[in-house]
Design an enzyme around this catalytic site. Structure first.
Site, PDB file in Angstrom:
ATOM      1  N   ALA A  91       0.815  -1.446   0.092  1.00 53.11           N
ATOM      2  CA  ALA A  91       0.163   0.109   0.102  1.00 53.11           C
ATOM      3  C   ALA A  91       0.973   1.340   0.134  1.00 53.11           C
ATOM      4  CB  ALA A  91      -0.923   0.080   1.278  1.00 53.11           C
ATOM      5  N   GLU A 141     -10.727  -9.018  -4.254  1.00 51.92           N
ATOM      6  CA  GLU A 141      -9.713  -8.048  -3.716  1.00 51.92           C
ATOM      7  C   GLU A 141      -9.958  -7.248  -2.541  1.00 51.92           C
ATOM      8  OE1 GLU A 141      -6.639  -8.126  -4.860  1.00 51.92           O
ATOM      9  OE2 GLU A 141      -6.609  -8.835  -6.999  1.00 51.92           O
ATOM     10  N   HIS A 185      -6.894 -10.358  -1.452  1.00 46.13           N
ATOM     11  CA  HIS A 185      -5.877  -9.678  -1.821  1.00 46.13           C
ATOM     12  C   HIS A 185      -4.803 -10.050  -1.166  1.00 46.13           C
ATOM     13  CE1 HIS A 185      -3.962  -6.117  -3.530  1.00 46.13           C
ATOM     14  NE2 HIS A 185      -3.293  -5.895  -2.443  1.00 46.13           N
ATOM     15  N   SER A 237       0.123  -5.836  -5.990  1.00 45.18           N
ATOM     16  CA  SER A 237      -0.623  -4.732  -4.974  1.00 45.18           C
ATOM     17  C   SER A 237       0.250  -3.596  -5.415  1.00 45.18           C
ATOM     18  CB  SER A 237      -0.357  -5.018  -3.498  1.00 45.18           C
ATOM     19  OG  SER A 237      -1.122  -4.043  -2.930  1.00 45.18           O
ATOM     20  N   ALA A 238       0.848  -2.734  -4.440  1.00 43.29           N
ATOM     21  CA  ALA A 238       1.463  -1.414  -4.662  1.00 43.29           C
ATOM     22  C   ALA A 238       2.504  -1.754  -5.594  1.00 43.29           C
ATOM     23  CB  ALA A 238       1.833  -0.835  -3.430  1.00 43.29           C
TER      24      ALA A 238
END
EC number: 3.1.1.3
Length: 563
Positions: free
Chosen positions: A151, A373, A482, A236-237
């Site tokens: 994130a 997710e 996720h 993700s990020a």
């Protein structure tokens, strides 16, 4: 007393181990040593930039000016300064009771990846190299460069050792070199606001990744890797970072006249529809960070920034951890408090516009999602138990959106439990009356719509897409959540592990996921057929990417809902 024979035996054994320790050279004659771990040579904690300390704090990375001579690359470096990921796990624990809903064999690896295994330090710009044991410098093996997620507020390369990928590549007869890169997160890597924008040091974390890729281009041949066959991938990020590396400098991914990377994989992430680095969201994040650090936000922007540079690492770490999680995951405009933003430099325009106007690196890629997710993020809105509550929450996230735009989102994602996430579970898994609704909105807003934006905008490159459903009906409240796929790639060699490892290794080698995998043929995505691989626990099927068309398309096209 230890006998002479035992001492001699131990000495001989140690000499054998040392003789096997891999010893490549950098910069011509600077010899480093690594560790032989079974079938894998490992080199951990190699610096690729000067430490971003003191006056270099928050600034773009500078080339490494030290010497590599004698470096013992035996251990992972510290992680970059970051949010304590235990806070987010605590939130999920309180909301869902993770110990009760996540199977035991997954829980340990998931916690280990989230919490990390190393200390933190601002001196953190290091990378790691994993290769088949005994690889020679002239081997020219494909290179897989991993960019971790978290994130944009936490994460570390130490949580993702490349042994599993290298071992499986050997088993397939398609050996690869695996590289993982540290980069700065949170305010250390993605500080926004007027002062940092005026200074020209926005998106430092993206520049860290870029500097790592430049190091790979300059040095990976010394480890037996091919700098002309580099694949970047992340989750993700990390996948969002990959998307932004694709559009960096308007798609110019060259360095010293050569491409930095030649293919890409995006797992659960894509371009972020963010406002620019001096807009409301990053400005709020900047001011709160400064306040928590004890800096005067009523002073000039430059004075506040200098105050932040004067503080100790521990003070800034405490300041970063002073955010309420709801500030970082849901109640700051546009959902994430920190992350890549258009700055007129490395990201010259809005991310969606860069893709749609063809300003991206023309390389083949894979992009995919987990089915559910949004379930891991939905607990940030547990207090939203009615439609008016959800509407208020959406109005804060989409602060530029009209009431009509918000109402349309609510109509496309009704409270009806059977259409919420975890998907395809009927009236089950409703933690609160709005939980499944919020989870569905977050899933499509943050993950599904960016993937489809990319697919529709990149008609001139080969691309593949997937949906993972392997935990369907296995994990209450979370579904195929996720980040779960990381367990199968880096920790547990069961279920869909073969699908992820083998398809991705084939793609790194051939720019085609189907060579020598002994898996189902994965057809390329086309605009006409919308071909999609669906990954199950023990097998896979081809399907059509045609779910929730209206809702996802709304996030793609309503300009009030993105940057």
């Amino acid at each position: 007393m230890v006998s002479k024979s035992l001492f001699l035996a131990a000495a001989v054994n140690l000499a054998g181990v040392l003789a096997q320790a891999p010893r490549p050279s950098l910069n011509g004659n600077e010899v480093i040593s690594g560790v032989l771990e079974g079938k894998v040579d490992t080199f951990k904690g190699i610096p690729f930039a000067d430490p971003p300390l003191n006056d270099l704090r928050f600034k773009h990375p500078q080339p490494f000016t030290g010497s590599y001579q004698g470096l013992k690359a035996n251990d992972f470096s510290p992680a970059c300064m970051q949010l304590d990921p235990g806070n987010s796990l605590t939130l999920l624990d309180k909301a869902l009771g993770l110990a009760k809903v996540i199977p035991e064999e997954f829980r340990g690896p998931l916690y280990d990846m989230a919490k990390g295994t190393v200390s933190m330090n601002e001196d953190c710009l290091y990378l790691n190299v994993f290769r088949p044991a005994g690889t020679k410098p002239d081997a020219k093996l494909p290179v897989m460069v991993w960019i971790y997620g978290g994130a944009f507020v936490y994460g570390s390369s130490a949580a993702y050792p490349g042994n599993s990928y290298v071992k499986e590549s050997i088993n397939m007869g398609q050996p690869v070199v695996f590289v993982s890169i540290n980069y700065r997160t949170g305010p250390f890597g993605f500080l926004g606001g007027d002062a940092i924008t005026a200074e020209g040091n926005t998106n430092a974390g993206l520049h860290d990744q870029r500097k790592g890729l430049e190091w790979v281009s300059d040095n990976i041949a010394n480890f037996g890797g091919d700098p002309d066959k580099v694949m970047i991938f992340g989750e993700s990020a990390g996948a969002m970072s990959v998307a932004h590396q694709l559009i960096a400098y308007g798609g110019d991914n060259t360095y010293n006249g050569k491409k930095l990377f030649h293919s890409a994989i995006l797992q659960s992430g894509g371009p972020l529809p963010y406002h620019d680095s001096s807009s409301v969201g990053p400005d709020i994040s900047y001011n709160r960070f400064a306040q928590y650090a004890g800096c005067d936000t009523s002073a000039s922007a430059n004075d506040t920034l200098e105050c932040l540079r004067s503080k100790s690492s521990s003070v800034l770490h405490d300041a970063q951890n002073s955010y309420d999680l709801k500030d970082l995951f849901g109640l700051l405009p546009q959902f994430l408090g920190f992350g890549p933003r258009p700055d007129g430099n490395i990201i010259p325009d809005a991310a969606y516009e860069l893709f749609r106007s063809g300003r991206y690196a023309k390389v083949p890629y894979i992009s995919g999602n987990q089915e559910d997710e949004g379930t891991a993020f939905a607990p940030v809105a547990l207090n939203a138990t009615t439609t008016p509550h959800v509407k208020k929450w959406l109005q804060y996230i989409f602060y530029d959106a009209s009431e009509a735009s918000i109402d349309r989102v609510l109509s496309l994602y009704p409270q009806t439990l059977s259409v919420g996430s975890p998907f395809r579970t009927g009236i089950l898994n409703a933690l609160t009356p709005q939980f499944k609704r919020v989870a569905a909105i977050l899933s499509d807003m943050l993950f599904q719509s960016p993937r489809r934006v990319m697919l529709s905008a990149t008609k001139d490159v080969n691309r593949w897409t997937y949906l993972s459903t392997h935990l369907h009906n296995l994990v209450p409240f979370l579904g195929t959540f996720h980040g779960n796929e990381l367990i199968f790639q880096f920790n547990v060699n069961i279920g869909p592990a073969n699908s992820y490892l083998r398809y991705f290794i084939s793609f790194a080698n051939h720019h085609d996921p189907n060579v020598g995998t002994n898996l189902l043929q994965w057809d390329q995505y086309t605009d006409e057929g919308k071909e999609m691989l669906e990954i199950h626990m023990t097998d896979n099927v081809m399907r059509t990417d045609d779910y929730r068309i209206e809702g996802i398309s709304n996030f793609e096209t309503d300009v009030n809902l993105y940057g």
